[in-house]
Scaffold this motif. Sequence first.
Motif, short mmCIF file in Angstrom:
data_model
loop_
_atom_site.label_atom_id
_atom_site.label_comp_id
_atom_site.label_asym_id
_atom_site.label_seq_id
_atom_site.Cartn_x
_atom_site.Cartn_y
_atom_site.Cartn_z
N ASN A 166 40.39 6.67 54.36
CA ASN A 166 41.73 6.33 53.58
C ASN A 166 42.06 7.52 52.92
N SER A 168 41.42 10.64 52.99
CA SER A 168 41.78 11.77 54.01
C SER A 168 43.40 12.15 53.99
N GLY A 172 44.68 10.63 57.28
CA GLY A 172 44.18 9.18 56.99
C GLY A 172 44.29 8.02 57.78
N PRO A 173 45.49 7.65 58.01
CA PRO A 173 45.66 6.25 58.75
C PRO A 173 45.37 6.43 60.29
N VAL A 174 45.21 7.60 60.89
CA VAL A 174 44.71 7.77 62.33
C VAL A 174 43.37 7.66 62.47
N GLN A 176 41.41 6.34 60.05
CA GLN A 176 40.92 4.91 59.72
C GLN A 176 40.86 4.30 61.00
N GLN A 177 41.89 4.31 61.73
CA GLN A 177 42.03 3.40 62.91
C GLN A 177 41.00 3.90 64.09
N PHE A 178 40.89 5.02 64.18
CA PHE A 178 39.84 5.85 65.20
C PHE A 178 38.48 5.62 64.64
N TRP A 180 37.20 3.06 62.38
CA TRP A 180 37.09 1.65 61.98
C TRP A 180 37.38 0.84 63.13
#
Lengths: 470, 247
Positions: A166, A168, A172-174, A176-178, A180
């Motif tokens: 989060n 980064s 960050g958002p990408v 996080q989803q990549f 987790w």
Amino acid sequence: MAEKSKPSSNLIVKLLLWIIDRLERTIFLGIKITLPRKFLSPLGFLGMLTFVVFVILGVTGAVLMLYYEPSTANAFDDVENIQENIPYGFLIRNIHYHGSNAMVFLAVAHLYYQYFSGRYKIRNEIIWVTGLILGVITVLEAFTGYDLLYNDRAELAVSIGVSLTNASPVIGPVLQQFIWGSGFSEFIIRLYALHVFVIPLMMTVLMLFHFPRFLVLDIPISTAVVGAILVVGGLMPAELGVKFDPNFPPGITVPEWYLTGLYAFIRTGYDKFFTGGVLPLLLILMFLVVPFIDRGRKFTWKDRPFFTALGLTSIAQILITTVWGFYIDPDSSKPTVLRLFIEPVSFYTLLILSSAAMFVVTYSYMRAKAALNVGKKRVITRPKPITLSTRWTTISVVLLVIFEIYLNIAAYMSYNAKLWNLTLFEIGAAFMVFAVLFHIVRAYQPPMTPITTAVAAKPPGAPAVRAAEK
Amino acid sequence: MSQSEKKNEPKPTASSTAPVAPKPAASAARPSPVPKQPLPRVQASGRRSFLKFMGAVGGILGITPFIPFGAFFTASATTGKQEAQKILLPDGSFANVKTFPPDSAVIFPYPRTGDERFDSEPFRRFMLIRLAPQEGGGQNDASAFRAYSMVCVHLWCLWDYKPGRQVQDPKTGRTIVGNMECPCHGSNYRVTDGVAIYGPASLQTPPNNAQPMLDLSIDSEGFVVVNPPTYTVDRNGIIGYGRKVQA
């Protein structure tokens, strides 16, 4: 080769030799594995020991997969079931857990031994770099593994990971989803896929680029290391913890020892990406560039004061951050956040000052010592091996076998008495006894007898038969 | 070796085995278009490198369609039916603007599937809050309601709504009634817009400091309806990460 000059009549030996002969057609042609006949310092083959533990982790992990389902509803209960109900599940899980700690420790020890002995030279740069990547993903493998328990420690590990992704910048958002996925049920499947397949596969491929062509497989020391893992498992059985529940705060807990350093950085409250991402990366970067900076022809740490001081400084930093990461303010009346908070000014000041002091002291000490030793010839002394007489060899071997029988019976009885950690301890002890036994057998040298009597003792027909065979 | 030289070479096999007649015809057919002067080397290598380049382009074009496959790894939590949904209350009725009391909250799954496995996923759990009257909860329209993701953007614990609790807004100094607090590390969110005002979440850089939020509307019968969300930082936010809040 030895086996060619002395053909065996034993069918099993013949079959083995036949197989070994054909194996030379395979990729193993290039790898020479030596089984040493005398004691060698295990420092030289820590990498092989890491690999041995890797194999053990592969076997125990594959077995654990049979009773584990990576889901938020079942993960923790499955581990509990393995630990408490499945026959020998307690033992297998403990071996897997302590094996993971041992593997991380052996990998780090291997790195530092190779560093201080300057092994990244002599065209070993590829081996060095792949080894470094292997070391990093070994920690990742251990990290993804203990998240799968889905207990409070896993919760802490996940939150450390989440806070890093989060924090980064930009991605960050990408990211996080990549990493987790989207949700708790997804991250547990992702970590599972990474842990049981993706990372082990990457490690296996990297090993092809990391293994040197000459390997030493020391059976007694490998056995002793495995035994030590079991003994430690018996003394400190792996804990289950409390089930992960995002509705409640995790109890005050710390991550595994190889992550407490990172944890200490994050707890200082500064930007997590910098403290938890960039700063630890600097250490890896330091190791990455060292073979391209240290181009001298000197190998031993004694002749390279700068790099030795650098290595010792990095060890000091790792120790300070790791120990500090374990410390949590015991005053439970304070709020959790304040108990976890590490005062950044004192932390970073101490880190910087101790690093500088460590470097300056070790570097100047070594320079001074080198100046004193100029002109002196270095004498390498090897300890004389202890040799046992035939009588004492026989006695000790028989005693050790009896001891192993005792340990086997004890392990069986303690298992039935549900003293599973004692079983683990006894199995480990039996392994270590075997290690000693194996070493005594291999170190045994029959007493010198005059050659004439040896020839006379041989049946006169023997040489003729051998000649006829050829 | 040029083509003309090759033609002059003696062919030992021709005389012994094969008939002589067809051989010159076959060889004559091949080299005739070849000019006497060989092509300049620069031009030849130019063509070669052009072909190599085209080969590389073909290879890249072959791989290009797989680049968007990366989306496979970043699927949103609520992939599947993103539809307008009423909010089911624990008593089996739907949340209605006429009956839902101010300064209270209820947890609901979105999108609601009826499958416990999905509906219990923390990333699909939201908190419907009707603001306290002081915050505008007395209005009989969607502005009286808020629906935030329950996953704290700090470290993914699930926060809770504390009705009636008064907190001071650190920016304006105003006292807010009703508070969102995370039990793990004590992050506090401003109930009106979901921005963290106290605790570790408030120290994180935007957009990592605000709760993702669902858009709500009220239908003709007064039921609270969730509008299909877009999970991006700029719109409804990314669950477990945050949301950009226009100041």
